[in-house]
Design an enzyme around this catalytic site. Sequence first.
Site, mmCIF file in Angstrom:
data_model
loop_
_atom_site.group_PDB
_atom_site.id
_atom_site.type_symbol
_atom_site.label_atom_id
_atom_site.label_comp_id
_atom_site.label_asym_id
_atom_site.label_seq_id
_atom_site.Cartn_x
_atom_site.Cartn_y
_atom_site.Cartn_z
ATOM 1 N N CYS A 93 45.158 43.840 47.297
ATOM 2 C CA CYS A 93 46.274 43.479 48.148
ATOM 3 C C CYS A 93 46.608 44.589 49.132
ATOM 4 O O CYS A 93 45.951 45.628 49.166
ATOM 5 C CB CYS A 93 47.506 43.188 47.286
ATOM 6 S SG CYS A 93 47.223 41.968 45.983
ATOM 7 N N ILE B 90 43.224 37.440 42.557
ATOM 8 C CA ILE B 90 42.040 37.691 41.734
ATOM 9 C C ILE B 90 42.293 37.229 40.299
ATOM 10 O O ILE B 90 41.467 36.559 39.688
ATOM 11 C CB ILE B 90 41.667 39.183 41.738
ATOM 12 C CG1 ILE B 90 41.454 39.692 43.171
ATOM 13 C CG2 ILE B 90 40.432 39.437 40.874
ATOM 14 C CD1 ILE B 90 40.284 39.095 43.889
ATOM 15 N N LEU B 91 43.452 37.600 39.746
ATOM 16 C CA LEU B 91 43.867 37.205 38.401
ATOM 17 C C LEU B 91 45.147 36.372 38.500
ATOM 18 O O LEU B 91 46.056 36.727 39.252
ATOM 19 C CB LEU B 91 44.121 38.429 37.523
ATOM 20 C CG LEU B 91 42.906 39.323 37.239
ATOM 21 C CD1 LEU B 91 43.366 40.616 36.589
ATOM 22 C CD2 LEU B 91 41.907 38.612 36.348
ATOM 23 N N GLY C 6 27.725 50.323 43.155
ATOM 24 C CA GLY C 6 27.248 51.455 42.354
ATOM 25 C C GLY C 6 27.774 52.814 42.737
ATOM 26 O O GLY C 6 27.224 53.829 42.286
ATOM 27 N N ASN D 202 48.687 47.186 44.360
ATOM 28 C CA ASN D 202 47.358 46.902 44.901
ATOM 29 C C ASN D 202 46.326 47.428 43.923
ATOM 30 O O ASN D 202 46.333 48.618 43.599
ATOM 31 C CB ASN D 202 47.196 47.600 46.263
ATOM 32 C CG ASN D 202 45.758 47.581 46.762
ATOM 33 O OD1 ASN D 202 45.012 46.642 46.515
ATOM 34 N ND2 ASN D 202 45.371 48.632 47.474
ATOM 35 N N GLY D 203 45.428 46.569 43.457
ATOM 36 C CA GLY D 203 44.371 47.049 42.576
ATOM 37 C C GLY D 203 44.120 46.135 41.397
ATOM 38 O O GLY D 203 44.538 44.975 41.366
ATOM 39 N N GLU D 204 43.433 46.696 40.420
ATOM 40 C CA GLU D 204 43.119 45.982 39.181
ATOM 41 C C GLU D 204 43.175 46.957 38.011
ATOM 42 O O GLU D 204 42.603 48.051 38.088
ATOM 43 C CB GLU D 204 41.711 45.373 39.219
ATOM 44 C CG GLU D 204 41.446 44.400 40.354
ATOM 45 C CD GLU D 204 42.180 43.082 40.217
ATOM 46 O OE1 GLU D 204 42.712 42.806 39.115
ATOM 47 O OE2 GLU D 204 42.227 42.342 41.209
ATOM 48 N N ARG E 136 48.907 39.298 49.537
ATOM 49 C CA ARG E 136 48.203 38.976 48.298
ATOM 50 C C ARG E 136 46.797 38.432 48.522
ATOM 51 O O ARG E 136 46.589 37.517 49.318
ATOM 52 C CB ARG E 136 48.997 37.957 47.484
ATOM 53 C CG ARG E 136 48.395 37.704 46.097
ATOM 54 C CD ARG E 136 49.166 36.657 45.330
ATOM 55 N NE ARG E 136 48.647 36.522 43.959
ATOM 56 C CZ ARG E 136 48.959 35.534 43.121
ATOM 57 N NH1 ARG E 136 49.801 34.597 43.515
ATOM 58 N NH2 ARG E 136 48.445 35.499 41.916
ATOM 59 N N LEU E 137 45.850 39.039 47.805
ATOM 60 C CA LEU E 137 44.507 38.477 47.620
ATOM 61 C C LEU E 137 44.400 38.169 46.133
ATOM 62 O O LEU E 137 44.328 39.070 45.302
ATOM 63 C CB LEU E 137 43.426 39.477 48.035
ATOM 64 C CG LEU E 137 41.973 39.032 47.795
ATOM 65 C CD1 LEU E 137 41.643 37.810 48.641
ATOM 66 C CD2 LEU E 137 41.006 40.160 48.117
#
Length: 620
Positions: A2, A54-55, A376, A76-78, A51-52
């Site tokens: 986000c 994801i969950l 990666g 913002n984040g996970e 908002r994007l």
Amino acid sequence: MCGIAGILSPDHRNVSRERLQKMTNAMKHRGPEGEGFWMNADRTTAFGHRRLSILDLTDAGAQPMHYFDRYTITYNGEIYNYVEIKETLEKQGFSFKSHCDTEVVLAAYACYGKECLQYFDGMFAFAIWDEQEKLLFCARDRFGEKPFYYHYSYQHNQFVFASEMKALWAAGINKKMDNEMLLNYLTLGWVQNPVNKQQTFFEEIVSLPPSHYLIYKIDNREPYLEVRSYWDIDKEAEIPDCSNDCIKEKFLELFTTSVKRRLRSDVAIGSSISGGLDSSSIVAIVHKILGGTGNQKTFSAVFPGFEKDESAQIDEVVRQFGLDNFKVTPEPNDFIADFEKLVYHQEEPFQSSSIYAQFKVYELARQKDVTVILDGQGADETMAGYTKYYQWYWQEIIAGRQWKEAKKEIELAKQNGQQINWSWKNYVAAFMPQLAANQLNKLSYKKQVNHPDITADFFEGYNDRTKIFKPAVTKLNDILYFNTMQFGLEELLRYADRNSMAHSREVRLPFLNHDLVQFIFSVPSALKIYEGFTKQILRLSMNDFLPNSIVWRKDKVGFEPPQKQWMKHPKVEELIIESRKKLVKQGILKPEVLQKPVRHQAAHEAGNFDWRYLCASQCI
């Protein structure tokens, strides 16, 4: 993933919905699926959010979010281990209305206070307002995957923050170039200050450093601002006596856990794959976790005919696991068309055109409706993947007077095709590391002094030798720590964040689980570089999963496009000449530079001045 924004001030004229709306509008690309606003009753604090999803894709996951009628968050984040944290908090009596990690962050803060940060495995930047204490608590993840910028003015008694600088400019914060940073970029190619992680390319904007939290208290007379570190790598830690098989088993356990957690999502997930060991390892572990079922969608940038093209390696991995692979081949005309957009999203200068290849990979993921991409990054900095690390390892074993081992390692590296500048100076550096660091500092300063194009006035006005720093390296871990925590990795993470968010995609990095990184730093140096190969622990661990041609590749190919050829394109040359003119007009470059032919150079070639002029002129 986000975009977050906030304004705090006892002066109500500073805190308005209209101002906040301008900030969130500037970050719509970070969250195109919704927006939210909140202001406290005192009109001293306001949060905005893009908002994007994801969950928990329902409205229950919308932000700003409230908890206990006391705490409000914009986030913002996970947090990848939110499931485990949630279970622990429920046992302590906390309840939840949503199925997202945002509410878990709030409950964890309500339970543990600032110590909640010790529990999080994730990438994040958030701000929590405590209405009872009239206190703002902000934090950023350990490695700096997610950005957090702020402007604090004692004179105007305001604190303004956002995920991106453009949101702060939209709020009226001045866009004034920091010429010390600009000088270091033009002469040395540096996009960070290794001495001061808070410094950005713009004077009135500060970056919250990775693994730091911030506390701000509003007060009409004496506002309070505190920035503190909450975590660090212990580069002196040593794993207890353990066999290589034991270490390999533990590495695989930690790496698999990290990948598995980063597969948690309510939207489609894919992987970028370059043909190198790092991205191939992630694909292999995902294949293992999925039990060999289900097609993974993967995305690659390729450059047929270019000497560093890795199409053959990509295709080999794709065949090995039966992957769905989508390729993009960026061309010079694409680069010209997208360059302004690329600079807009990056905000600060960047070192080369390499990030454009990444930009196009994430664009391809959007076209294929994949929202989350595993990548990666981080493996090279933590496991000594770059060629430059050989000399630091050899100096470590020479300092330990392991002469035969050093000779063997040097010879094996040469047999593997490594071209490393090694001389008597390295033997001196092995036993006098501080002297070597001082000499490297002097060499960097000499590069600035001898730069052919910088005007004397600009150099004299903005050079600062205290901003040039090279660490004293007594062992391999010293330089790995420097590149992971102080200078190097965060730069790459900035590129990835802006490139992915430009296309409203989320990028996740399994190699940057903090427990995994700490473990890697704890294993002996010989499990990072051994028998002429870098990233030894990863190669040993992947030996049973990937083809030998991938695991034991002897060439280290940087992820880059054919920049040298691109710079020969007439339109690119024209852009460079115009950039030179702009910098001459501003008194930064000497007029004589306008008479010089454009220098066509590869992405990672030393002295890439014309690229820097091109990039810097667009950011000013």
